[in-house]
Design a protein around this motif. Structure first.
Motif, PDB file in Angstrom:
ATOM      1  N   ILE A 176     -16.356  19.723 -28.562  1.00  0.00           N
ATOM      2  CA  ILE A 176     -16.784  18.527 -27.805  1.00  0.00           C
ATOM      3  C   ILE A 176     -17.325  17.476 -28.768  1.00  0.00           C
ATOM      4  O   ILE A 176     -17.017  16.290 -28.670  1.00  0.00           O
ATOM      5  CB  ILE A 176     -17.875  18.897 -26.766  1.00  0.00           C
ATOM      6  CG1 ILE A 176     -17.314  19.869 -25.714  1.00  0.00           C
ATOM      7  CG2 ILE A 176     -18.428  17.650 -26.082  1.00  0.00           C
ATOM      8  CD1 ILE A 176     -18.332  20.324 -24.675  1.00  0.00           C
ATOM      9  N   THR A 177     -18.133  17.928 -29.744  1.00  0.00           N
ATOM     10  CA  THR A 177     -18.738  16.982 -30.690  1.00  0.00           C
ATOM     11  C   THR A 177     -17.669  16.225 -31.477  1.00  0.00           C
ATOM     12  O   THR A 177     -17.753  15.003 -31.627  1.00  0.00           O
ATOM     13  CB  THR A 177     -19.685  17.732 -31.661  1.00  0.00           C
ATOM     14  OG1 THR A 177     -20.600  18.501 -30.873  1.00  0.00           O
ATOM     15  CG2 THR A 177     -20.459  16.775 -32.529  1.00  0.00           C
ATOM     16  N   THR A 200     -15.961  28.263 -23.275  1.00  0.00           N
ATOM     17  CA  THR A 200     -16.447  29.468 -23.974  1.00  0.00           C
ATOM     18  C   THR A 200     -15.757  30.708 -23.403  1.00  0.00           C
ATOM     19  O   THR A 200     -15.380  31.606 -24.151  1.00  0.00           O
ATOM     20  CB  THR A 200     -17.981  29.625 -23.848  1.00  0.00           C
ATOM     21  OG1 THR A 200     -18.356  29.389 -22.488  1.00  0.00           O
ATOM     22  CG2 THR A 200     -18.724  28.664 -24.740  1.00  0.00           C
ATOM     23  N   VAL A 204     -18.115  27.101 -31.428  1.00  0.00           N
ATOM     24  CA  VAL A 204     -16.778  26.500 -31.530  1.00  0.00           C
ATOM     25  C   VAL A 204     -16.567  25.472 -30.419  1.00  0.00           C
ATOM     26  O   VAL A 204     -16.093  24.354 -30.680  1.00  0.00           O
ATOM     27  CB  VAL A 204     -15.690  27.603 -31.474  1.00  0.00           C
ATOM     28  CG1 VAL A 204     -14.302  26.985 -31.388  1.00  0.00           C
ATOM     29  CG2 VAL A 204     -15.792  28.511 -32.695  1.00  0.00           C
ATOM     30  N   CYS A 205     -16.952  25.821 -29.182  1.00  0.00           N
ATOM     31  CA  CYS A 205     -16.741  24.885 -28.066  1.00  0.00           C
ATOM     32  C   CYS A 205     -17.634  23.657 -28.191  1.00  0.00           C
ATOM     33  O   CYS A 205     -17.190  22.531 -27.940  1.00  0.00           O
ATOM     34  CB  CYS A 205     -16.994  25.587 -26.737  1.00  0.00           C
ATOM     35  SG  CYS A 205     -15.826  26.908 -26.451  1.00  0.00           S
ATOM     36  N   MET A 206     -18.880  23.874 -28.594  1.00  0.00           N
ATOM     37  CA  MET A 206     -19.792  22.741 -28.751  1.00  0.00           C
ATOM     38  C   MET A 206     -19.284  21.827 -29.873  1.00  0.00           C
ATOM     39  O   MET A 206     -19.275  20.605 -29.727  1.00  0.00           O
ATOM     40  CB  MET A 206     -21.200  23.287 -29.056  1.00  0.00           C
ATOM     41  CG  MET A 206     -22.286  22.254 -29.153  1.00  0.00           C
ATOM     42  SD  MET A 206     -22.527  21.695 -30.837  1.00  0.00           S
ATOM     43  CE  MET A 206     -23.259  23.123 -31.619  1.00  0.00           C
ATOM     44  N   LEU A 238     -18.400  23.348 -21.273  1.00  0.00           N
ATOM     45  CA  LEU A 238     -18.767  24.452 -22.177  1.00  0.00           C
ATOM     46  C   LEU A 238     -18.621  25.794 -21.476  1.00  0.00           C
ATOM     47  O   LEU A 238     -18.164  26.773 -22.072  1.00  0.00           O
ATOM     48  CB  LEU A 238     -20.213  24.296 -22.648  1.00  0.00           C
ATOM     49  CG  LEU A 238     -20.473  23.427 -23.868  1.00  0.00           C
ATOM     50  CD1 LEU A 238     -21.954  23.428 -24.200  1.00  0.00           C
ATOM     51  CD2 LEU A 238     -19.684  23.900 -25.084  1.00  0.00           C
ATOM     52  N   PHE A 298     -19.748  29.798 -28.355  1.00  0.00           N
ATOM     53  CA  PHE A 298     -20.514  28.602 -27.991  1.00  0.00           C
ATOM     54  C   PHE A 298     -20.429  27.552 -29.100  1.00  0.00           C
ATOM     55  O   PHE A 298     -20.206  26.366 -28.837  1.00  0.00           O
ATOM     56  CB  PHE A 298     -21.991  28.943 -27.700  1.00  0.00           C
ATOM     57  CG  PHE A 298     -22.890  27.750 -27.827  1.00  0.00           C
ATOM     58  CD1 PHE A 298     -22.771  26.694 -26.933  1.00  0.00           C
ATOM     59  CD2 PHE A 298     -23.808  27.639 -28.862  1.00  0.00           C
ATOM     60  CE1 PHE A 298     -23.559  25.550 -27.063  1.00  0.00           C
ATOM     61  CE2 PHE A 298     -24.600  26.507 -29.001  1.00  0.00           C
ATOM     62  CZ  PHE A 298     -24.476  25.469 -28.099  1.00  0.00           C
TER      63      PHE A 298
END
Lengths: 226, 226
Positions: free
Chosen positions: B121-122, A165, B116-118, A161, B114
């Motif tokens: 990963i999800t 980011t 978009v990146c989270m 992350l 944050f």
């Protein structure tokens, strides 16, 4: 608001009460990592004769990794988490470490919400977990590889992350491409927490799979025997 | 830039080309969760007679959880990850789902880095992992509890960051305290991915500890016997 000169990127960043570091980056790094090295040398002497890792050099190196993580997460990152609001105006040793690091990523000095929360988890969860992993391996605790897996996954998740980011924000919080600040501080230092956790996760996964296969076999044989 | 009226918080948010939803929130939720429910009913019929979970109702419920996670992560969150840039102007079914959800958290519609990146990963990691966990339990694969632990830890890490970052920003991306948007959408829906993963992690930890203890004992006895 008064415009204060500072060395961070982007240069139009507003930093109230900013005070420049009194120590150089090299002096900060040598002091911090010098201190860590002394502890690591003592730790190595301590685990050298541990009966569970006597002949396993890599395992002893891993103990040094766990200790380094615990030390950095609890002391350095713990300091950040509890003091990020007053960092710019502070010139204590640890504040200067963070003002130096912020040169590669100004999200630290502005207290970006993702950075603060990620550092909160790292210092409050990963830090104690790293020291517990060290204890678990030294005492050969059955849960040692489970703890190693959890710790490494937390490292990996947070660090992926951290990189993504900043990638999504076009690396606009530091001097992109700079040999020291971009490649050494930002890329290399953080890449350690991608590469080593992946290696640790692979090892944990292998050991845990073997344990689980063996346990499933025992249960299955017990059921057949009944 | 032309000012476009929108229902999001804060109201001064600039959303280019925003198009209002043509469907109501209730209609969107009923359609999406109705479809998911049909799949879950089919899955339950499928695993009902599975020899490893025949007498274990909770395990069958867990299979439904894994499937729901896979479905939501891959389809809904996968759509977000690949389309977050064009969300505001889009009125496809999934885009409308996200425009509805953004009412409780406008970080989604503005493409906060944050978030978009989270979500990346999800959708790319947790989604496939959830379906693999389902497969691993159905086939009684030895690694099933390891996968469950990894999936749950990813859920927990991402969701804790999700809540804490918004807390640090004073919940200023949604109507704080609103019964539907704050309490139901933001708190309740996301709390599921805190509570259930913690329960799953406890179960995994217990099973893996037992397996590891038993395996350590076998190795120790083998060494004594040599």
């Amino acid at each position: 608001m008064e415009t204060v000169l500072h060395p961070y990127v982007p240069s139009n960043l507003q930093l109230e009460n900013f005070v420049a570091n009194s120590r150089t980056g090299v002096s900060l790094l040598v002091t911090f990592f010098g201190m860590l090295s002394v502890f690591l040398a003592l730790l190595y002497l301590l685990v050298r004769h541990n009966k569970y890792m006597r002949e396993d050099f890599l395992c002893k190196v891993k103990m040094c990794w766990f200790f380094s993580c615990g030390f950095i997460h609890l002391i350095l990152e713990g300091y950040y988490f509890f003091n990020y609001r007053t960092l710019a105006a502070n010139n204590s040793f640890l504040a200067q470490m963070w003002k130096e690091y912020s040169m590669c990523d100004s999200r630290y000095i502005i207290g970006d919400s993702f950075i603060v929360c990620m550092e909160g988890i790292t210092s409050l969860v990963d830090g104690p977990l790293a020291l517990y992993a060290l204890y678990a391996f030294i005492t050969h605790h059955p849960n040692r590889y489970i703890i190693q897996l959890c710790l490494s996954l937390c490292h990996l998740y947070g660090d992926v992350l951290y990189f993504t980011t900043e990638y999504l924000e076009d690396f606009n919080h530091g001097p992109y491409g700079d040999a020291i600040y971009f490649w050494f501080y930002f890329v290399f230092m953080n890449l350690l927490w991608i590469v080593i956790p992946i290696l640790c996760m692979c090892e944990s996964f292998k050991v845990l799979c073997t344990s689980c296969s063996s346990y499933d076999l025992i249960i299955s044989n017990t059921k057949k025997g009944q």
